[in-house]
Design an enzyme around this catalytic site. Structure first.
Site: not given
Ligand code: G6P
Length: 585
Positions: A28, A71, A97, A470, A580
């Site tokens: 996270r 983050w 958070n 990425e 993530k």
């Molecule tokens: C972030 C992650 C991606 C993911 C996106 C959407 O950018 O790095 O890998 O596709 O979020 O996340 P979700 O949990 O909504 O699929």
């Protein structure tokens, strides 16, 4: 985006419990971390920039503590800005958070006499509680009053080390309570993945309710202070994603898990797929929404529904969807796709959609996530926890779900199933090939890579480019073959790598023509197809399995991203600046 964790209960090596939890929440946010624990009457706060190193565990015995993996949003990445944060006395310790949108206002209105040490928005929380406690010694009231002053989507855990009490409260950002069978240990976490194996019962906190707990008891209160019933539900941890096993990275492990996950998905989800198909059939306008990789699955879905089921489904980027909701009616169906089920742009989109009374059919990988709980209907992807920041197995599972639904709308679930299973066999072969690694080595030496696809392969071109960007930081751009002459062509020079997705469908000839055109300008053409061609400098042979070919192509893109990262010496699991679960706007 950050991960927060708390523990209270029987005496244990509390710093280890918290650090192990944080390690699993590190996806996270991983620019810094910190813990606060009480051991033998003494409170220790340890915080550091960088990733969590379990060897730095101070091994403190105690019964209460909290932790945070960051983050950064407000304030640079350094030890001072790392959580936990305290009030002036050091007796109120907070992890957070989210983003406190009005923290400046709060500081200047209520906290002029307090001394701040960090540049974070979080620190106001500890000082506000301190301020409230100067009026009344009721800590529960002080936390509630403070939280009610905060604007934004936030989750906080407050630790009073003198009394060993913990308080947790949230608005939209996730927070889950877990306990063992005998209710001797209590945990709080941003994600169930971080719960230790003894957790057997969990409770997803509702917004604006306050959970309080000490060594032996817990209680839940409404925002007005009224006592509420806390109904625990059974929890069995799917540990598939937790340990890396023999793999070098989570990304590698998650890519390799796909054949098993996809086979299980087609074997077990028929009922849910039929239900989704029926809801789409009855809806007055359906919308697929997602962010990042999930959006590319939505885009692929719109092609699949068009070609297979002759249905128009609108794909939209999660963050853009709130500007499109004017079209929604109560008969509309919104289908959010989200691995985590926590992505803020998805959560706020469905809020808008719900205001319009549209129905929400969530495709998510996380049971109990905010999206899962807020949706009217759910299709759980059941891909197991995804730990690498970049999404892989959740993406292919989403593709399989959409393909199966499109075939079901046509009355042919079994055909869809057969195709996905054929692509599973192909993926098994792709996973053992050495070729992707060799090609990735070449890509790692380039500054720009282009990925070309047409029709249903176009979203996979975008996704392949995203994987390269990425995980390896190589600039990659995916584009629709037909757009070549509208700009991209200007960038093709001698040796520019162009990946060409060339399935044997209706796009075959046109895509090949594009390959000729880039080749004529000196491109190094890497063809991904079931049919070799002299135009290809490299040929990645992928068997055609009709629409399910997309899934096999996606896996090639994932492997290229993974191996390019390795060739560049980058950790593909933790790309710089990314996290993530994107829970802040
Ligand atoms: C972030 C992650 C991606 C993911 C996106 C959407 O950018 O790095 O890998 O596709 O979020 O996340 P979700 O949990 O909504 O699929």
């Amino acid at each position: 985006m950050c991960g927060i964790f708390g523990y209270s209960g029987k005496e244990t090596i509390v710093s280890s419990v918290i650090l192990s939890g944080l390690k699993l929440l590190e996806y996270r946010g991983y620019d810094s971390w910190g813990i606060a624990v009480t051991s033998k009457g003494k409170t220790t706060i340890k915080k550091k920039p960088g990733k969590i190193n379990l060897a730095e565990d101070p091994k403190l015995t105690g019964s209460t503590g909290i932790g945070h993996t960051r983050w950064a949003t407000h304030g640079g990445v350094n030890k001072i800005n790392a959580h936990p944060h305290t009030d002036c006395s050091g007796d109120i310790i907070v992890v957070h958070n989210g983003i406190i949108e009005n923290y400046r206002e709060l500081a200047s209105k209520f906290l002029r006499k307090h001394s701040f040490v960090s540049k974070t928005d979080t620190e106001v929380v500890a000082h506000l509680i301190e301020q409230e406690l100067s009026k009344s010694k009721d800590s529960k009231r002080a936390v509630l009053k403070t939280f009610q002053k905060l604007k934004g989507l936030n989750a906080i855990i407050v630790f009073f080390p003198k009394s060993n009490e913990l308080y947790a409260i949230k608005n939209s950002s996730p927070l889950i309570f877990g306990t063992d069978k005998k209710k001797k240990s209590f945990y709080l976490s941003s994600d169930v993945i971080a719960f230790p194996k003894d957790v057997e019962k969990i409770y997803f906190l509702d917004d604006e309710t306050l959970l309080s707990f000490g060594k032996n008891s817990y209680s839940l209160n409404s925002s007005s202070g009224k006592e509420l019933k806390l109904a625990l539900t059974a929890f069995s941890q799917d540990v598939r994603g937790r340990e890396m096993g023999a793999y070098s990275h989570y990304m590698e492990k998650e890519i390799h898990e796909q054949p098993k996950i996809l086979s299980e998905f087609v074997a077990t989800k028929e009922k849910e797929i039929r239900n989704l198909a029926q809801k789409i059939d009855k809806a007055f306008g359906s919308y697929l929404i997602g962010c990042g990789t999930a959006f590319y699955a939505c885009l692929a879905g719109s092609y699949l529904f068009s070609t297979i089921a002759k249905r128009h489904i609108n794909p939209a980027i999660g963050s853009e969807f709130s500007y499109l909701v004017d079209f929604l009616k109560k008969e509309s169906l919104v289908i959010p796709l989200s691995q985590s089920g926590e992505t803020i742009d998805i959560i706020s989109s469905i809020k808008h959609a719900k205001e319009k009374k549209a129905k929400i059919y969530a495709l998510t990988n996380v049971y109990g996530s905010t999206l899962y709980r807020q949706a009217d209907y759910q299709l759980l992807l059941s891909a197991g926890p995804e730990q690498a920041v970049v999404s892989t197995k959740a993406f292919s599972t989403k593709l399989a779900a959409l393909l199966l639904t499109a075939y079901t709308l046509r009355g042919e679930f079994e055909t869809g199933k057969k195709l996905v299973l054929e692509s599973v066999e192909e993926i098994k072969k792709i996973l053992t090939s050495k070729q992707n690694k060799q090609i990735a080595k070449k890509l790692s030496k380039k500054s720009h890579v282009y990925v070309l696809g047409r029709g249903p392969s176009y979203p996979i071109a975008l996704e392949t480019a995203l994987k390269l960007k990425e995980s390896s930081y190589v600039h990659a751009e995916g584009f629709a073959g037909g757009e070549l002459k509208h700009g991209v062509m200007a960038l093709i020079e001698t040796g520019t790598p162009v990946l060409v997705l060339n399935p044997e469908d209706e796009t075959y000839q046109d895509t090949l023509s594009s390959a000729y055109e880039v080749k004529a300008r000196g491109a190094y053409v890497i063809g991904i197809s079931s049919k070799n061609n002299s135009i290809f400098d490299e040929f990645i042979n992928v068997k055609d399995t009709k629409e399910a070919t997309l899934i096999s192509y996606a896996v090639v893109g994932q492997l290229l991203g993974y191996f390019t990262a390795l060739a560049k010496g980058v950790n593909p699991d933790r790309p710089r600046n990314l996290a993530k679960s994107v829970t802040v706007k």
